[in-house]
Design an enzyme around this catalytic site. Structure first.
Site, PDB file in Angstrom:
ATOM      1  N   LYS A   1      41.094  71.278  -1.922  1.00  0.00           N
ATOM      2  CA  LYS A   1      42.067  70.930  -1.255  1.00  0.00           C
ATOM      3  C   LYS A   1      43.322  71.544  -0.607  1.00  0.00           C
ATOM      4  CE  LYS A   1      41.189  66.089  -3.402  1.00  0.00           C
ATOM      5  NZ  LYS A   1      42.118  64.757  -3.147  1.00  0.00           N
TER       6      LYS A   1
ATOM      7  N   TYR B   1      36.213  61.059   3.612  1.00  0.00           N
ATOM      8  CA  TYR B   1      36.653  60.185   2.799  1.00  0.00           C
ATOM      9  C   TYR B   1      36.636  58.821   4.235  1.00  0.00           C
ATOM     10  CZ  TYR B   1      38.827  62.987  -0.451  1.00  0.00           C
ATOM     11  OH  TYR B   1      39.462  64.003  -0.844  1.00  0.00           O
TER      12      TYR B   1
ATOM     13  N   ASN C   1      46.020  66.145  -6.244  1.00  0.00           N
ATOM     14  CA  ASN C   1      45.028  66.410  -7.172  1.00  0.00           C
ATOM     15  C   ASN C   1      44.098  67.042  -7.119  1.00  0.00           C
ATOM     16  OD1 ASN C   1      43.091  65.019  -5.494  1.00  0.00           O
ATOM     17  ND2 ASN C   1      42.773  63.540  -6.487  1.00  0.00           N
TER      18      ASN C   1
ATOM     19  N   HIS D   1      37.912  67.796  -4.410  1.00  0.00           N
ATOM     20  CA  HIS D   1      37.051  66.999  -4.672  1.00  0.00           C
ATOM     21  C   HIS D   1      36.590  67.644  -5.009  1.00  0.00           C
ATOM     22  CE1 HIS D   1      34.670  63.919  -2.635  1.00  0.00           C
ATOM     23  NE2 HIS D   1      33.829  65.096  -2.161  1.00  0.00           N
TER      24      HIS D   1
ATOM     25  N   GLU E   1      27.962  64.308   1.946  1.00  0.00           N
ATOM     26  CA  GLU E   1      29.383  65.610   2.156  1.00  0.00           C
ATOM     27  C   GLU E   1      28.863  66.744   2.643  1.00  0.00           C
ATOM     28  OE1 GLU E   1      31.206  64.985  -1.493  1.00  0.00           O
ATOM     29  OE2 GLU E   1      32.173  63.029  -0.909  1.00  0.00           O
TER      30      GLU E   1
HETATM   31  N1  UDP Z   1      43.628  58.903  -3.311  1.00  0.00           N
HETATM   32  C1  UDP Z   1      44.884  58.282  -3.268  1.00  0.00           C
HETATM   33  N2  UDP Z   1      45.568  57.263  -3.741  1.00  0.00           N
HETATM   34  C2  UDP Z   1      44.627  56.494  -4.379  1.00  0.00           C
HETATM   35  C3  UDP Z   1      43.879  56.846  -4.716  1.00  0.00           C
HETATM   36  C4  UDP Z   1      43.109  57.981  -4.450  1.00  0.00           C
HETATM   37  O1  UDP Z   1      45.830  59.369  -2.195  1.00  0.00           O
HETATM   38  O2  UDP Z   1      45.417  55.587  -4.778  1.00  0.00           O
HETATM   39  C5  UDP Z   1      42.963  60.221  -2.868  1.00  0.00           C
HETATM   40  C6  UDP Z   1      43.263  61.212  -3.932  1.00  0.00           C
HETATM   41  O3  UDP Z   1      43.812  61.963  -3.779  1.00  0.00           O
HETATM   42  C7  UDP Z   1      41.321  60.760  -4.484  1.00  0.00           C
HETATM   43  C8  UDP Z   1      41.019  60.581  -2.549  1.00  0.00           C
HETATM   44  O4  UDP Z   1      41.924  59.580  -2.209  1.00  0.00           O
HETATM   45  O5  UDP Z   1      41.649  61.946  -4.581  1.00  0.00           O
HETATM   46  C9  UDP Z   1      39.820  60.204  -3.033  1.00  0.00           C
HETATM   47  O6  UDP Z   1      39.881  58.849  -3.729  1.00  0.00           O
HETATM   48  P1  UDP Z   1      38.589  59.077  -4.963  1.00  0.00           P
HETATM   49  O7  UDP Z   1      39.300  57.239  -5.619  1.00  0.00           O
HETATM   50  O8  UDP Z   1      37.256  58.750  -4.222  1.00  0.00           O
HETATM   51  O9  UDP Z   1      38.333  59.384  -6.110  1.00  0.00           O
HETATM   52  P2  UDP Z   1      38.061  60.801  -6.185  1.00  0.00           P
HETATM   53  O10 UDP Z   1      36.467  60.681  -6.157  1.00  0.00           O
HETATM   54  O11 UDP Z   1      38.603  62.219  -5.143  1.00  0.00           O
HETATM   55  O12 UDP Z   1      37.923  61.191  -7.615  1.00  0.00           O
END
Ligand code: UDP
Length: 140
Positions: A3, A43, A106, A109, A120
């Site tokens: 990211k 997303y 974080n 992805h 994707e």
């Molecule tokens: N995210 C966020 N706040 C939240 C939950 C998710 O900003 O409360 C962001 C975070 O960067 C995450 C992304 O949304 O990586 C996608 O969320 P997902 O639950 O799909 O998590 P991932 O698959 O990335 O672990």
């Protein structure tokens, strides 16, 4: 996908190194600044959630590195290597556990299922941008 925060912090090499040294094969890679439309499609499952607008803003705010790795159990193992969504809950040794603090920054992805990986990959890559090859540089 690394990211914008990961690219900005110079973590591209380390991410690739970890997957390579684990034994996974890099078959696709590109650097791009995603449009808001592409970020929203990526997303789409989170559309309507409170964090969605900021997530789309952030993903389209800078360069990302999209990659496709291949290998045995890559989706599951990749997710283990990436760590938990919230970096504070990610173990040291994972990418998010080594490099992150905030859920909205974080670093990386990783597809969470084979099905979402296929979706994707089709979203980020054309078929001819993926290399079909057998690693063969160790033995003649
Ligand atoms: N995210 C966020 N706040 C939240 C939950 C998710 O900003 O409360 C962001 C975070 O960067 C995450 C992304 O949304 O990586 C996608 O969320 P997902 O639950 O799909 O998590 P991932 O698959 O990335 O672990």
């Amino acid at each position: 996908m690394i990211k914008p925060d990961g690219v900005h912090r110079g973590l591209v090499g380390d991410v690739i190194k970890r997957f390579e040294q684990r034994g996974y094969k890099l078959v696709g890679i590109k650097v791009l600044v995603p449009s808001r439309e592409l970020a929203a499609k990526h997303y789409a499952e989170h559309d309507g959630k409170p964090f969605f607008p900021k997530l789309v803003d952030f993903l389209s705010s800078g360069a990302v590195v999209a990659m496709v790795f291949e290998g045995k159990d890559i989706v599951r193992t990749g997710r283990t290597m990436v760590g938990a969504t919230n970096p504070l809950a990610s173990s040291p040794g994972t990418l998010r556990g080594d490099y992150g603090i905030d859920v909205g920054r974080n670093v990386i992805h990783g597809s969470d299922s084979v099905e979402s990986a296929m979706r994707e990959i089709a979203l980020w890559f054309k078929a001819d941008e993926l290399a079909d090859y057998t690693p063969a540089w160790i033995y003649e």
